[in-house]
Scaffold this motif. Structure first.
Motif, PDB file in Angstrom:
ATOM      1  N   GLY A   1       0.889  -1.296   0.075  1.00 28.61           N
ATOM      2  CA  GLY A   1       0.010   0.000   0.042  1.00 28.61           C
ATOM      3  C   GLY A   1       0.839   1.282  -0.073  1.00 28.61           C
ATOM      4  O   GLY A   1       2.090   1.348   0.290  1.00 28.61           O
ATOM      5  N   LEU A   2       0.389   2.501  -0.422  1.00 23.89           N
ATOM      6  CA  LEU A   2       1.052   3.638  -0.578  1.00 23.89           C
ATOM      7  C   LEU A   2       1.646   3.904   0.660  1.00 23.89           C
ATOM      8  O   LEU A   2       2.872   4.540   0.697  1.00 23.89           O
ATOM      9  CB  LEU A   2       0.233   4.606  -1.100  1.00 23.89           C
ATOM     10  CG  LEU A   2      -0.003   4.594  -2.728  1.00 23.89           C
ATOM     11  CD1 LEU A   2      -0.837   5.846  -3.251  1.00 23.89           C
ATOM     12  CD2 LEU A   2       0.944   4.384  -3.367  1.00 23.89           C
ATOM     13  N   ALA A   3       0.823   3.738   1.830  1.00 22.74           N
ATOM     14  CA  ALA A   3       1.177   4.132   3.274  1.00 22.74           C
ATOM     15  C   ALA A   3       2.554   3.497   3.666  1.00 22.74           C
ATOM     16  O   ALA A   3       3.155   4.046   4.535  1.00 22.74           O
ATOM     17  CB  ALA A   3       0.376   3.978   4.235  1.00 22.74           C
ATOM     18  N   ASN A   4       2.696   2.159   2.853  1.00 26.66           N
ATOM     19  CA  ASN A   4       4.061   1.674   3.402  1.00 26.66           C
ATOM     20  C   ASN A   4       5.174   1.401   2.109  1.00 26.66           C
ATOM     21  O   ASN A   4       6.083   0.803   2.217  1.00 26.66           O
ATOM     22  CB  ASN A   4       3.711   0.030   3.597  1.00 26.66           C
ATOM     23  CG  ASN A   4       2.969   0.107   5.011  1.00 26.66           C
ATOM     24  OD1 ASN A   4       3.376   0.473   5.902  1.00 26.66           O
ATOM     25  ND2 ASN A   4       1.827  -0.660   4.871  1.00 26.66           N
ATOM     26  N   ALA A   5       5.135   2.319   1.179  1.00 25.25           N
ATOM     27  CA  ALA A   5       5.710   2.405  -0.053  1.00 25.25           C
ATOM     28  C   ALA A   5       6.922   3.376   0.166  1.00 25.25           C
ATOM     29  O   ALA A   5       7.735   3.359  -0.946  1.00 25.25           O
ATOM     30  CB  ALA A   5       5.089   2.829  -1.270  1.00 25.25           C
ATOM     31  N   ASP A   6       7.151   4.253   1.067  1.00 20.81           N
ATOM     32  CA  ASP A   6       8.152   5.458   1.120  1.00 20.81           C
ATOM     33  C   ASP A   6       9.526   4.521   0.990  1.00 20.81           C
ATOM     34  O   ASP A   6       9.829   3.627   2.042  1.00 20.81           O
ATOM     35  CB  ASP A   6       7.953   6.205   2.141  1.00 20.81           C
ATOM     36  CG  ASP A   6       9.146   7.298   2.210  1.00 20.81           C
ATOM     37  OD1 ASP A   6       9.465   7.690   1.056  1.00 20.81           O
ATOM     38  OD2 ASP A   6       9.553   7.664   3.106  1.00 20.81           O
ATOM     39  N   GLY A   7      10.388   4.899  -0.106  1.00 19.57           N
ATOM     40  CA  GLY A   7      11.737   4.539  -0.118  1.00 19.57           C
ATOM     41  C   GLY A   7      11.878   3.222  -0.828  1.00 19.57           C
ATOM     42  O   GLY A   7      12.898   2.671  -1.099  1.00 19.57           O
ATOM     43  N   ARG A   8      10.711   2.588  -1.317  1.00 16.63           N
ATOM     44  CA  ARG A   8      10.699   1.380  -2.112  1.00 16.63           C
ATOM     45  C   ARG A   8      11.083   1.745  -3.556  1.00 16.63           C
ATOM     46  O   ARG A   8      10.674   2.707  -4.069  1.00 16.63           O
ATOM     47  CB  ARG A   8       9.307   0.708  -1.794  1.00 16.63           C
ATOM     48  CG  ARG A   8       9.069   0.499  -0.189  1.00 16.63           C
ATOM     49  CD  ARG A   8      10.061  -0.320   0.254  1.00 16.63           C
ATOM     50  NE  ARG A   8      10.078  -1.926  -0.169  1.00 16.63           N
ATOM     51  CZ  ARG A   8       9.134  -2.946   0.200  1.00 16.63           C
ATOM     52  NH1 ARG A   8       8.254  -2.628   1.184  1.00 16.63           N
ATOM     53  NH2 ARG A   8       9.312  -4.014  -0.237  1.00 16.63           N
ATOM     54  N   ARG A   9      11.595   0.842  -4.246  1.00 15.09           N
ATOM     55  CA  ARG A   9      11.813   0.832  -5.490  1.00 15.09           C
ATOM     56  C   ARG A   9      10.829   0.180  -6.554  1.00 15.09           C
ATOM     57  O   ARG A   9      10.342  -1.126  -6.243  1.00 15.09           O
ATOM     58  CB  ARG A   9      13.059   0.032  -5.999  1.00 15.09           C
ATOM     59  CG  ARG A   9      14.199   0.672  -5.318  1.00 15.09           C
ATOM     60  CD  ARG A   9      14.945   1.428  -6.165  1.00 15.09           C
ATOM     61  NE  ARG A   9      15.962   2.265  -5.561  1.00 15.09           N
ATOM     62  CZ  ARG A   9      16.887   3.067  -6.431  1.00 15.09           C
ATOM     63  NH1 ARG A   9      16.512   3.612  -7.603  1.00 15.09           N
ATOM     64  NH2 ARG A   9      17.952   3.572  -5.731  1.00 15.09           N
ATOM     65  N   LEU A  10      10.358   0.817  -7.397  1.00 15.94           N
ATOM     66  CA  LEU A  10       9.026   0.352  -8.174  1.00 15.94           C
ATOM     67  C   LEU A  10       9.643  -0.881  -9.051  1.00 15.94           C
ATOM     68  O   LEU A  10      10.583  -0.763  -9.902  1.00 15.94           O
ATOM     69  CB  LEU A  10       8.677   1.322  -9.093  1.00 15.94           C
ATOM     70  CG  LEU A  10       7.596   2.466  -8.477  1.00 15.94           C
ATOM     71  CD1 LEU A  10       7.452   3.452  -9.254  1.00 15.94           C
ATOM     72  CD2 LEU A  10       6.266   1.972  -8.059  1.00 15.94           C
ATOM     73  N   ALA A  11       8.916  -1.974  -9.117  1.00 24.18           N
ATOM     74  CA  ALA A  11       9.241  -3.010  -9.907  1.00 24.18           C
ATOM     75  C   ALA A  11       8.255  -3.089 -11.274  1.00 24.18           C
ATOM     76  O   ALA A  11       8.607  -3.421 -12.267  1.00 24.18           O
ATOM     77  CB  ALA A  11       8.753  -4.325  -9.113  1.00 24.18           C
ATOM     78  N   LYS A  12       7.207  -2.278 -11.283  1.00 20.95           N
ATOM     79  CA  LYS A  12       6.596  -2.072 -12.270  1.00 20.95           C
ATOM     80  C   LYS A  12       6.095  -0.467 -12.481  1.00 20.95           C
ATOM     81  O   LYS A  12       5.955   0.125 -11.341  1.00 20.95           O
ATOM     82  CB  LYS A  12       5.230  -2.957 -12.258  1.00 20.95           C
ATOM     83  CG  LYS A  12       5.268  -4.263 -12.506  1.00 20.95           C
ATOM     84  CD  LYS A  12       3.985  -5.078 -12.369  1.00 20.95           C
ATOM     85  CE  LYS A  12       4.276  -6.563 -12.424  1.00 20.95           C
ATOM     86  NZ  LYS A  12       2.739  -7.177 -12.454  1.00 20.95           N
ATOM     87  N   PRO A  13       5.905   0.093 -13.522  1.00 23.95           N
ATOM     88  CA  PRO A  13       5.847   1.417 -13.653  1.00 23.95           C
ATOM     89  C   PRO A  13       4.331   1.905 -13.192  1.00 23.95           C
ATOM     90  O   PRO A  13       3.317   0.982 -13.099  1.00 23.95           O
ATOM     91  CB  PRO A  13       5.864   1.816 -15.111  1.00 23.95           C
ATOM     92  CG  PRO A  13       5.540   0.544 -15.770  1.00 23.95           C
ATOM     93  CD  PRO A  13       5.991  -0.519 -14.791  1.00 23.95           C
ATOM     94  N   VAL A  14       4.179   3.047 -12.849  1.00 26.44           N
ATOM     95  CA  VAL A  14       2.851   3.671 -12.346  1.00 26.44           C
ATOM     96  C   VAL A  14       2.340   4.382 -13.647  1.00 26.44           C
ATOM     97  O   VAL A  14       2.797   5.333 -14.252  1.00 26.44           O
ATOM     98  CB  VAL A  14       2.905   4.728 -11.093  1.00 26.44           C
ATOM     99  CG1 VAL A  14       1.495   5.500 -10.848  1.00 26.44           C
ATOM    100  CG2 VAL A  14       3.236   3.983  -9.975  1.00 26.44           C
TER     101      VAL A  14
END
Length: 395
Positions: free
Chosen positions: A24-37
């Motif tokens: 979820g976005l609330a836990n996504a800070d600092g993560r690397r995208l594996a698929k584009p938005v």
């Protein structure tokens, strides 16, 4: 021993991102995208007002109308159901859908309201103060490419595109193991003159987190081979990467390179021709990474910054080079000629330049606390005069 560039190349050649996961976005800070938005809809979805004011038709203005009846109001999230009639205006607020038929918004501070009518100025100006539908982004547009690390700004963009979740690379789980009979937990070393506070794991853990890893375990153990071997086996089961601190020299009780010995262990490199940090090493035990840092605080953090940080970045789904933001800056002080090993001089930013620290002792933690830059000095490099450009890395 091998050169720094070769050690880095060996790590990068083997470092691949871990598995994908949805968060979820609330836990996504600092993560690397594996698929584009990729935007699924236009933004804004309809034309909206860029300012508080009054929506009007150009045809009425062209006809000279300057006093128009106010037929309703549009708010953000609640627009007018009907089209704007000719010869009338509507109150609109910032972000409100612009009524169908309206061509511009006249700023509220330029309008006088009297008895249900809006008196417009003679000179309207060229700006329309309308954000057209799709003017921010459009359906099908890639807003965030795979590989980007999410931050405050990028999370806003993902949420604006109506994403509640994103597909990211799993963060590498890292276990830290500091070795040494002399080590004690901070706060417990003062009562024993044979002990020192174990300090390095705290700095290394912070660096790992900063570059996209997740520290799942941190332990301190004496120089006792059976104990270390048992802990190594447990940590390898727990983590994707085990970082061993200390015990990498050639002393009688330096066991770090042997505690993972077994059929599945493969050394990638053992010792790098750098200063500080020559004993740094790396290997693989099956699909687990093993990384050995020197025990001296400065040596450990310097080698972690120039070798462990790019490894963490690559495992977390980024490009290893993103962790190595080398730049050129003038040296405030003259620098001595380089020795037989490539060196990384601790320094601090000084205006547009960098100033090397007087204390370069690899055990000095006070000097370490004042360093925010590393100056890279090739082996056998000539003396550098004050003001000359040097290659630097944030530290």
């Amino acid at each position: 021993m091998i050169r720094y560039a070769e050690a880095l190349n060996r790590l990068v050649a083997e470092a691949k991102p871990l598995a994908m996961e949805v968060v979820g976005l609330a836990n996504a800070d600092g993560r690397r995208l594996a698929k584009p938005v990729i935007a699924a809809r236009d933004a804004p979805i309809v034309a909206v007002s860029a300012m508080d004011g009054f929506a009007v038709r150009d045809s009425d203005l062209d006809a000279g109308a300057r006093s128009l009846p106010i037929v309703g109001a549009a708010y953000a999230g609640r627009g007018l159901r009907d089209a704007l009639p000719a010869g009338a205006c509507a109150r609109v607020f910032t972000g409100a859908p612009v009524p169908q038929g309206a061509d511009r918004v006249v700023l509220q501070e330029d309008v006088v309201v009297d008895d249900g009518r809006a008196r417009l100025p003679e000179s309207i100006g060229a700006k329309r103060h309308i954000r057209p539908a799709g003017s921010d982004f459009q359906a099908g547009q890639t807003l965030l490419a795979a590989g980007l690390r999410l931050n405050a700004q990028r999370l806003v963009a993902a949420a604006a595109a109506d994403f509640s979740e994103v597909t990211v690379w799993r963060r590498p789980r890292v276990a830290l193991l500091a070795t040494g009979d002399e080590l004690a937990d901070p706060g417990k070393a003062g009562a024993n003159c044979d002990k020192i506070s174990e300090s390095v794991t705290f700095g290394v853990a912070a660096l790992i987190t900063a570059f996209g890893g997740e520290v799942v375990s941190r332990h301190c153990a004496p120089d006792h081979l059976p104990t270390l071997q048992a802990m190594a086996a447990d940590l390898a089961d727990l983590a994707d990467l085990v970082v061993v601190i200390g015990g990498a020299s050639v002393g009688e009780r330096d066991y770090a390179r042997t505690i993972f010995a077994g059929e599945s262990f493969r050394m990638i490199f053992a010792g790098v021709a750098i200063r500080p940090g020559k004993p740094v090493w790396a290997g693989r035990a099956g699909d687990r990474w093993i990384f050995g840092l020197p025990g001296n605080p400065t040596s450990a953090l310097v080698t972690a910054r120039i070798l462990l940080a790019p490894l963490i970045t690559a495992l977390a789904g980024g490009a290893a080079c993103e962790a190595l933001d080398w730049r050129s800056a003038p040296s405030v002080r003259a620098l001595d000629a380089g020795g037989p090993r490539e060196s990384f001089v601790r320094a601090r930013r000084a205006g547009e330049g960098v100033e090397s620290l007087a204390d370069q002792d690899s055990a000095s933690q006070w000097a370490l606390a004042n360093a925010d830059t590393l100056i890279r000095r090739p082996a056998h490099s000539p003396q550098v005069e004050a003001g000359a450009l040097v290659e630097c890395l944030s530290f």
